[in-house]
Design a protein around this motif. Structure first.
Motif, PDB file in Angstrom:
ATOM      1  N   ALA A  58     -24.674 -49.584 -13.999  1.00 12.12           N
ATOM      2  CA  ALA A  58     -23.316 -49.393 -13.465  1.00 12.12           C
ATOM      3  C   ALA A  58     -22.964 -47.913 -13.463  1.00 12.12           C
ATOM      4  O   ALA A  58     -22.331 -47.422 -12.524  1.00 12.12           O
ATOM      5  CB  ALA A  58     -22.302 -50.189 -14.296  1.00 12.12           C
ATOM      6  N   ALA A  68     -21.960 -45.558 -10.349  1.00 17.22           N
ATOM      7  CA  ALA A  68     -20.704 -44.810 -10.421  1.00 17.22           C
ATOM      8  C   ALA A  68     -20.933 -43.334 -10.118  1.00 17.22           C
ATOM      9  O   ALA A  68     -20.150 -42.712  -9.401  1.00 17.22           O
ATOM     10  CB  ALA A  68     -20.073 -44.982 -11.798  1.00 17.22           C
ATOM     11  N   GLU A 119     -21.263 -42.839  -6.465  1.00 12.60           N
ATOM     12  CA  GLU A 119     -19.971 -42.984  -5.798  1.00 12.60           C
ATOM     13  C   GLU A 119     -19.087 -41.757  -6.002  1.00 12.60           C
ATOM     14  O   GLU A 119     -18.407 -41.296  -5.084  1.00 12.60           O
ATOM     15  CB  GLU A 119     -19.260 -44.242  -6.310  1.00 12.60           C
ATOM     16  N   ASN A 140      -8.715 -53.829 -13.099  1.00 13.63           N
ATOM     17  CA  ASN A 140      -8.602 -54.008 -11.651  1.00 13.63           C
ATOM     18  C   ASN A 140      -7.199 -54.525 -11.354  1.00 13.63           C
ATOM     19  O   ASN A 140      -6.894 -55.689 -11.554  1.00 13.63           O
ATOM     20  CB  ASN A 140      -9.654 -54.986 -11.138  1.00 13.63           C
ATOM     21  N   GLN A 188     -11.747 -58.225  -5.510  1.00 21.59           N
ATOM     22  CA  GLN A 188     -12.818 -57.755  -6.390  1.00 21.59           C
ATOM     23  C   GLN A 188     -13.093 -56.282  -6.084  1.00 21.59           C
ATOM     24  O   GLN A 188     -13.062 -55.872  -4.920  1.00 21.59           O
ATOM     25  CB  GLN A 188     -14.077 -58.592  -6.174  1.00 21.59           C
ATOM     26  N   SER A 205     -15.161 -52.402  -7.684  1.00 26.87           N
ATOM     27  CA  SER A 205     -15.996 -51.668  -8.646  1.00 26.87           C
ATOM     28  C   SER A 205     -15.309 -50.337  -8.924  1.00 26.87           C
ATOM     29  O   SER A 205     -14.524 -49.849  -8.099  1.00 26.87           O
ATOM     30  CB  SER A 205     -17.395 -51.440  -8.069  1.00 26.87           C
ATOM     31  N   TYR A 206     -15.622 -49.748 -10.066  1.00 32.43           N
ATOM     32  CA  TYR A 206     -14.963 -48.512 -10.485  1.00 32.43           C
ATOM     33  C   TYR A 206     -15.979 -47.489 -10.957  1.00 32.43           C
ATOM     34  O   TYR A 206     -16.990 -47.842 -11.581  1.00 32.43           O
ATOM     35  CB  TYR A 206     -13.971 -48.788 -11.620  1.00 32.43           C
ATOM     36  N   GLY A 253     -19.151 -46.650 -15.329  1.00 27.92           N
ATOM     37  CA  GLY A 253     -18.802 -47.484 -14.199  1.00 27.92           C
ATOM     38  C   GLY A 253     -18.634 -48.934 -14.596  1.00 27.92           C
ATOM     39  O   GLY A 253     -19.055 -49.359 -15.672  1.00 27.92           O
ATOM     40  N   ALA A 254     -17.995 -49.659 -13.710  1.00 24.30           N
ATOM     41  CA  ALA A 254     -17.823 -51.108 -13.864  1.00 24.30           C
ATOM     42  C   ALA A 254     -17.963 -51.710 -12.473  1.00 24.30           C
ATOM     43  O   ALA A 254     -17.339 -51.233 -11.519  1.00 24.30           O
ATOM     44  CB  ALA A 254     -16.454 -51.422 -14.445  1.00 24.30           C
ATOM     45  N   GLN A 255     -18.774 -52.730 -12.370  1.00 23.97           N
ATOM     46  CA  GLN A 255     -19.046 -53.301 -11.058  1.00 23.97           C
ATOM     47  C   GLN A 255     -18.470 -54.695 -10.934  1.00 23.97           C
ATOM     48  O   GLN A 255     -18.503 -55.491 -11.880  1.00 23.97           O
ATOM     49  CB  GLN A 255     -20.556 -53.335 -10.808  1.00 23.97           C
ATOM     50  N   ASP A 256     -17.955 -54.948  -9.732  1.00 20.82           N
ATOM     51  CA  ASP A 256     -17.510 -56.279  -9.327  1.00 20.82           C
ATOM     52  C   ASP A 256     -16.493 -56.905 -10.279  1.00 20.82           C
ATOM     53  O   ASP A 256     -16.657 -58.047 -10.724  1.00 20.82           O
ATOM     54  CB  ASP A 256     -18.724 -57.217  -9.167  1.00 20.82           C
ATOM     55  N   ARG A 295     -12.018 -46.327  -7.166  1.00 19.98           N
ATOM     56  CA  ARG A 295     -12.213 -47.759  -6.914  1.00 19.98           C
ATOM     57  C   ARG A 295     -12.976 -47.857  -5.587  1.00 19.98           C
ATOM     58  O   ARG A 295     -12.621 -47.184  -4.610  1.00 19.98           O
ATOM     59  CB  ARG A 295     -10.855 -48.473  -6.833  1.00 19.98           C
TER      60      ARG A 295
END
Length: 181
Positions: free
Chosen positions: A76, A80, A83, A119, A124, A126-127, A147-150, A180
């Motif tokens: 994740a 991130a 991104e 969130n 839904q 991701s971050y 990061g954090a997904q979904d 996000r």
């Protein structure tokens, strides 16, 4: 007043024998070399050994704590980082992210912060979050990306951002970017 008692054993013939001499023999110091350590030097050596052992133990604890971060979190964090390379400014999710410090006693002595990601949308998402660690003058000395997904709507996760810098100077973590996607 001290009293010295002597024991004897019966050897069976009516005689007795003494298994030890009544006075201990002092060591032969003629073969000794050098000078004995002073009490202060001995205490200093002991303190140094204790400090070294404590530092080694703290380092091992810190490594164990950091190693406890799962492989999934690592993936994740890689997503991130990719991104965040596209983001200009602070990102679109700063209101969804906050930081909470973790006591060093729980982290093996390293600076670690919990990155609270929620969130707040109805879809839904991701971050990607960049945490900067700044010195007392405000200079960024280290950055960490988590990061954090979904995440489902309303879902909250709490990855860790861990500094690898020494305890001094004291560093302050802050959110540099939160995106996000």
């Amino acid at each position: 007043m001290a009293t010295l008692a002597s024991c004897s054993t019966d050897d069976g013939d009516g005689g007795s024998s003494t298994p030890f001499s009544p006075r201990p023999t002092p060591p032969d110091t003629s073969s000794f070399t050098g000078t004995p350590p002073s009490a202060l030097a001995s205490a200093e050596a002991s303190a140094r050994a204790s400090a070294s052992a404590a530092a080694s133990s703290a380092s091992a604890a810190a490594s164990a704590f950091e190693a406890s971060v799962s492989a999934e979190a690592g993936r994740a964090n890689q997503a991130a980082a990719a991104e965040l390379k596209k983001v200009r400014g602070g990102g679109n999710a700063r209101a969804d992210v906050s930081l909470t410090g973790k006591p060093r006693a729980q982290t093996g002595g390293v600076l670690a912060v919990v990155v609270n990601i929620t969130n707040r949308t109805d879809e839904q998402a991701s971050y990607a979050v960049q945490v900067d660690f700044t010195d007392p003058s405000g200079k960024v000395v280290e950055s960490r990306i988590v990061g954090a997904q979904d995440l489902d709507p309303g879902e909250k996760v709490q990855p860790l951002a861990i500094s690898r810098k020494p305890v001094e100077p004291v560093l302050t973590p802050r959110i540099a970017k939160a995106q996000r996607y």
